[in-house]
Write a protein that holds these residues in place. Structure first.
Motif, PDB file in Angstrom:
ATOM      1  N   ASP A  43       0.765  -1.178  -0.322  1.00 22.09           N
ATOM      2  CA  ASP A  43      -0.029   0.291   0.021  1.00 22.09           C
ATOM      3  C   ASP A  43       0.847   1.391   0.067  1.00 22.09           C
ATOM      4  O   ASP A  43       1.577   1.153  -0.948  1.00 22.09           O
ATOM      5  CB  ASP A  43      -0.911   0.253   1.051  1.00 22.09           C
ATOM      6  CG  ASP A  43      -1.822   1.363   1.169  1.00 22.09           C
ATOM      7  OD1 ASP A  43      -1.897   1.143   0.212  1.00 22.09           O
ATOM      8  OD2 ASP A  43      -2.252   1.562   2.447  1.00 22.09           O
ATOM      9  N   ASP A  44       1.142   1.564   1.163  1.00 20.52           N
ATOM     10  CA  ASP A  44       2.086   3.123   1.158  1.00 20.52           C
ATOM     11  C   ASP A  44       3.204   2.863   0.746  1.00 20.52           C
ATOM     12  O   ASP A  44       3.595   3.821   0.637  1.00 20.52           O
ATOM     13  CB  ASP A  44       1.418   4.049   2.773  1.00 20.52           C
ATOM     14  CG  ASP A  44       2.337   5.050   2.772  1.00 20.52           C
ATOM     15  OD1 ASP A  44       1.236   6.224   1.596  1.00 20.52           O
ATOM     16  OD2 ASP A  44       2.585   6.186   3.470  1.00 20.52           O
ATOM     17  N   THR A  49       2.022   3.979  -2.457  1.00 22.30           N
ATOM     18  CA  THR A  49       2.086   5.239  -2.651  1.00 22.30           C
ATOM     19  C   THR A  49       3.077   6.283  -2.164  1.00 22.30           C
ATOM     20  O   THR A  49       3.134   6.946  -3.485  1.00 22.30           O
ATOM     21  CB  THR A  49       0.858   5.650  -1.857  1.00 22.30           C
ATOM     22  OG1 THR A  49      -0.262   4.425  -1.827  1.00 22.30           O
ATOM     23  CG2 THR A  49       0.118   6.575  -2.157  1.00 22.30           C
ATOM     24  N   SER A  50       3.233   6.500  -1.621  1.00 22.74           N
ATOM     25  CA  SER A  50       4.156   7.733  -1.237  1.00 22.74           C
ATOM     26  C   SER A  50       6.154   7.407  -1.218  1.00 22.74           C
ATOM     27  O   SER A  50       6.290   9.002  -1.097  1.00 22.74           O
ATOM     28  CB  SER A  50       3.725   7.564   0.875  1.00 22.74           C
ATOM     29  OG  SER A  50       2.746   7.670   1.043  1.00 22.74           O
ATOM     30  N   SER A  86       6.342   4.710  -6.225  1.00 19.53           N
ATOM     31  CA  SER A  86       5.735   5.879  -7.013  1.00 19.53           C
ATOM     32  C   SER A  86       6.624   7.063  -7.239  1.00 19.53           C
ATOM     33  O   SER A  86       6.755   7.462  -8.533  1.00 19.53           O
ATOM     34  CB  SER A  86       4.493   6.118  -7.204  1.00 19.53           C
ATOM     35  OG  SER A  86       4.226   6.619  -5.339  1.00 19.53           O
ATOM     36  N   ASP A 122      -3.230  -0.231  -2.830  1.00 20.30           N
ATOM     37  CA  ASP A 122      -2.698   0.283  -3.837  1.00 20.30           C
ATOM     38  C   ASP A 122      -1.709  -0.727  -4.361  1.00 20.30           C
ATOM     39  O   ASP A 122      -0.868  -1.988  -3.446  1.00 20.30           O
ATOM     40  CB  ASP A 122      -1.061   2.029  -3.956  1.00 20.30           C
ATOM     41  CG  ASP A 122      -2.466   2.875  -3.772  1.00 20.30           C
ATOM     42  OD1 ASP A 122      -3.258   2.571  -4.381  1.00 20.30           O
ATOM     43  OD2 ASP A 122      -2.190   3.631  -3.638  1.00 20.30           O
ATOM     44  N   ARG A 167      -8.217   9.454  -4.106  1.00 21.41           N
ATOM     45  CA  ARG A 167      -6.618   9.821  -4.120  1.00 21.41           C
ATOM     46  C   ARG A 167      -6.257   9.080  -5.624  1.00 21.41           C
ATOM     47  O   ARG A 167      -6.928   7.530  -5.960  1.00 21.41           O
ATOM     48  CB  ARG A 167      -5.563   8.420  -3.590  1.00 21.41           C
ATOM     49  CG  ARG A 167      -4.460   9.025  -3.929  1.00 21.41           C
ATOM     50  CD  ARG A 167      -3.162   8.308  -2.913  1.00 21.41           C
ATOM     51  NE  ARG A 167      -3.860   6.538  -2.940  1.00 21.41           N
ATOM     52  CZ  ARG A 167      -3.551   5.907  -2.079  1.00 21.41           C
ATOM     53  NH1 ARG A 167      -3.588   6.433  -0.926  1.00 21.41           N
ATOM     54  NH2 ARG A 167      -4.314   4.589  -2.204  1.00 21.41           N
ATOM     55  N   GLY A 168      -5.505   9.414  -6.932  1.00 21.15           N
ATOM     56  CA  GLY A 168      -5.059   9.226  -8.245  1.00 21.15           C
ATOM     57  C   GLY A 168      -5.967   8.386  -9.120  1.00 21.15           C
ATOM     58  O   GLY A 168      -5.993   7.794 -10.106  1.00 21.15           O
ATOM     59  N   THR A 197     -10.670   5.816  -2.289  1.00 20.21           N
ATOM     60  CA  THR A 197      -9.626   4.429  -2.108  1.00 20.21           C
ATOM     61  C   THR A 197      -9.945   4.773  -0.910  1.00 20.21           C
ATOM     62  O   THR A 197     -10.049   5.934  -0.594  1.00 20.21           O
ATOM     63  CB  THR A 197      -7.612   4.734  -2.298  1.00 20.21           C
ATOM     64  OG1 THR A 197      -7.239   5.604  -2.161  1.00 20.21           O
ATOM     65  CG2 THR A 197      -7.039   4.338  -3.434  1.00 20.21           C
TER      66      THR A 197
END
Length: 582
Positions: free
Chosen positions: A35-36, A39-40, A43, A445, A561-562, A566
């Motif tokens: 996940d994060d 994302t954070s 990516s 994610d 988000r994105g 989510t």
């Protein structure tokens, strides 16, 4: 006490290091990226060169000045960039570095414990007990399990820098002379570079300033105030958006616009980290669930033992060296500053906020080393019994915390592994098909540049009726549906179940996943005569009479988000109570 001599001549730091390393590796084994992490971090480094990340790290300008640099961590981006170059999307290199940092944290707790504990042979055993208590607590382990949490590495830097700063200041008392400018300059540069690891390290200049105000160094050392002032200025996240939002401790602050970042500081939030322990009405259930506050981590056994210990212990106050007193003052100031800082943290979901417990537990465990010392001279006839009871209560509390950590790792880890298993299965086998996530399964994610099925997945925000269409966009390809439980719809058939455990994981072999836990992958087919029946309790009852409980039971509201709907960061971790292992 020379740092190099302690690390090379004493065996206890070596034991703590290897224990912490094996303990962290045991808990983190088989955990994937989740996940994060994508994302954070991953990516954001895909299209960023190493040079640009290095310049971002060295620059005094912040990329998140409007949020007061809350999540401005270019050093963590470099960490992910390095690990991605080593092992790609395989998590072993990421966790290996964190495991070493976790073990080093235990060693630093021991070294700080020697500073504050009474001189004598008992000091090393008190520091050892405090270090083991820290390593086995659920808060530090939660920050270790969640890969995107940089706390183990950042807090090791915090402990190391604070230790070196305190040593330099102590030299000014023992050997009154001019300041060692080269040492102070190196420490200031190292502190500046560490600011971009995590916002916690920006508390260092404040702690130093308050400490200098207490100990009152001679006036000839006025240059220290200039260095601390420069450190404070460099801690400010300079940028265009700096003045658009008041910091959390200024009256009138409204907090960050992003709900999972800082909020206006409050005494109520501070108490969440100090004493809120819940209830022991259902003793065994609440006893083995991890908690956030210091009272929850130390209760119930250690709290009882410490209370009796402080009532009965005797300390030769006149015999305590000035160095020990100054060290205790330093850690008490450290503890107070951290408590004020955590009062501005957002109230996240239960399982996602437990990791914040590492912030207050670090100075508290150092103070525990001081608390564990002391003699019972008035009760010398029963001194052996008193010490034995104290050791027994400490062992019981450490055992309870180990079980709490296991329960957190079992519940949180099974979610992380199950999501990775089902996403990886669809990504490899059905890259161009339709993918639908039912309402109970959050749209976590996945890897950047993954297949079309993952990238354009659809998350249903409502529970479709038995005759309601799933809203498949592309009718020419197959449709796959993911849920935490088999659906009652007659047009969905389970084709694969992912338990959230791995056969080769030692942790999963010792603490296996619950029989009814995991993720179900279903295929949309034409309606069949078979029809599932819903039980009165809300669980699904299949044709064979097998009853499956709802897992996880509840999910929080969603965010955006994105381009893919989510959950908001505040509720990224599922809000569920996993079955207790013990």
């Amino acid at each position: 006490m020379d740092l190099q001599r302690v690390l090379t001549k004493h065996r206890i730091p070596l034991f703590i290091f290897f224990f912490g390393l094996l303990y962290a590796a045991f808990f983190c084994q088989a955990l994937p990226l989740w996940d994060d992490d994508f994302t954070s971090w991953l990516s954001k480094i895909q299209d960023s060169s190493s040079l640009s990340l290095l310049l971002e790290w060295l620059s005094p300008l912040s990329t998140q000045s409007e949020n007061w640099g809350f999540n401005d961590r270019p050093l963590e981006k470099i960490f992910f960039k390095l690990c991605f170059a080593i092992s790609g999307y395989d998590s072993w290199s990421y966790f290996l570095i964190k495991d070493f940092a976790y073990a080093a944290l235990g060693v630093m707790i021991y070294l700080w414990g020697l500073r504050v504990a009474e001189s004598g042979p008992r000091a090393k055993w008190a520091a050892l007990a405090a270090s083991l208590f820290f390593l086995t607590a659920p808060g530090p382990m939660a920050s270790q399990v969640l890969l995107s949490d940089f706390a183990p590495i950042a807090d090791f830097l915090f402990l190391l820098l604070a230790y070196l700063f305190w040593n330099e200041m102590e030299l000014l008392f023992n050997e009154p002379r001019s300041i060692r400018r080269s040492s102070w300059l190196l420490l200031c540069v190292a502190t500046y570079l560490s600011y971009k690891a995590k916002a916690d390290l920006k508390l260092i200049p404040l702690i130093l300033a308050i400490y200098l105000g207490f100990v009152r160094l001679p006036r000839r050392f006025w240059q220290l105030w200039i260095l601390i002032f420069v450190l404070t200025l460099s801690a400010i996240p300079w940028g265009k958006g700096l003045l658009t939002k008041l910091p959390p401790f200024i009256p009138g602050s409204s907090g960050s616009a992003i709900d999972w970042m800082w909020h206006p500081a409050s005494f109520h939030r501070m108490m969440d980290f100090v004493w809120r322990v819940g209830t022991y009405k259902n003793f065994t259930t609440n006893l083995f669930q991890p908690g956030l506050s210091l009272g929850a981590v130390m209760g119930p056994f250690l709290l009882v033992g410490l209370s009796c210990h402080w009532l009965l212990r005797e300390e030769n106050v006149s015999g305590v060296s000035q160095m020990k007193r100054r060290a205790r003052i330093f850690v008490l100031i450290w503890m107070s500053v951290v408590l004020v800082a955590v009062s501005s943290l957002a109230p996240l979901s239960y399982f996602f906020s437990i990791r914040y417990g590492i912030l207050t537990l670090i100075p508290m465990c150092i103070l525990l080393a001081w608390s564990f010392c002391g003699q019972y001279e008035k009760y010398y006839k029963i001194e052996f019994c008193l010490k034995s009871c104290a050791i027994l209560l400490l062992i019981l509390q450490i055992s309870v915390n180990v079980i709490r950590s296991v329960n957190f790792r079992r519940g949180m880890g099974s979610v992380i592994v199950a999501v990775d298993q089902v996403y990886g299965f669809v990504n490899d086998r059905y890259p161009n098909d339709n993918l639908i996530l039912l309402r109970d399964f959050r749209s976590y994610d996945y890897r950047p540049h993954s297949s079309a099925a993952i990238t354009y997945r659809t998350w249903l925000t409502h529970e479709p009726g038995p005759d309601e269409s799933l809203g498949t966009k592309n009718k020419s390809t197959k449709t796959w549906v993911i849920s935490w439980q088999p659906s009652s719809r007659q047009d969905l058939q389970v084709v694969q179940h992912f338990s959230g455990c791995k056969d080769w994981s030692l942790f999963d072999q010792i603490f296996p996943c619950a029989e009814n836990s995991g993720v179900y992958l279903m295929e949309e087919r034409e309606a069949s005569p078979f029809r599932a029946k819903r039980s009165t309790s809300g669980a699904f009852r299949l044709s064979g009479g097998q009853r499956r409980p709802r897992w996880p039971p509840r999910w929080a509201p969603s965010g955006q988000r994105g381009g893919v709907q989510t959950p908001s960061r505040q509720f990224r971790t599922p809000d569920f109570s996993p079955g207790l292992i013990f």
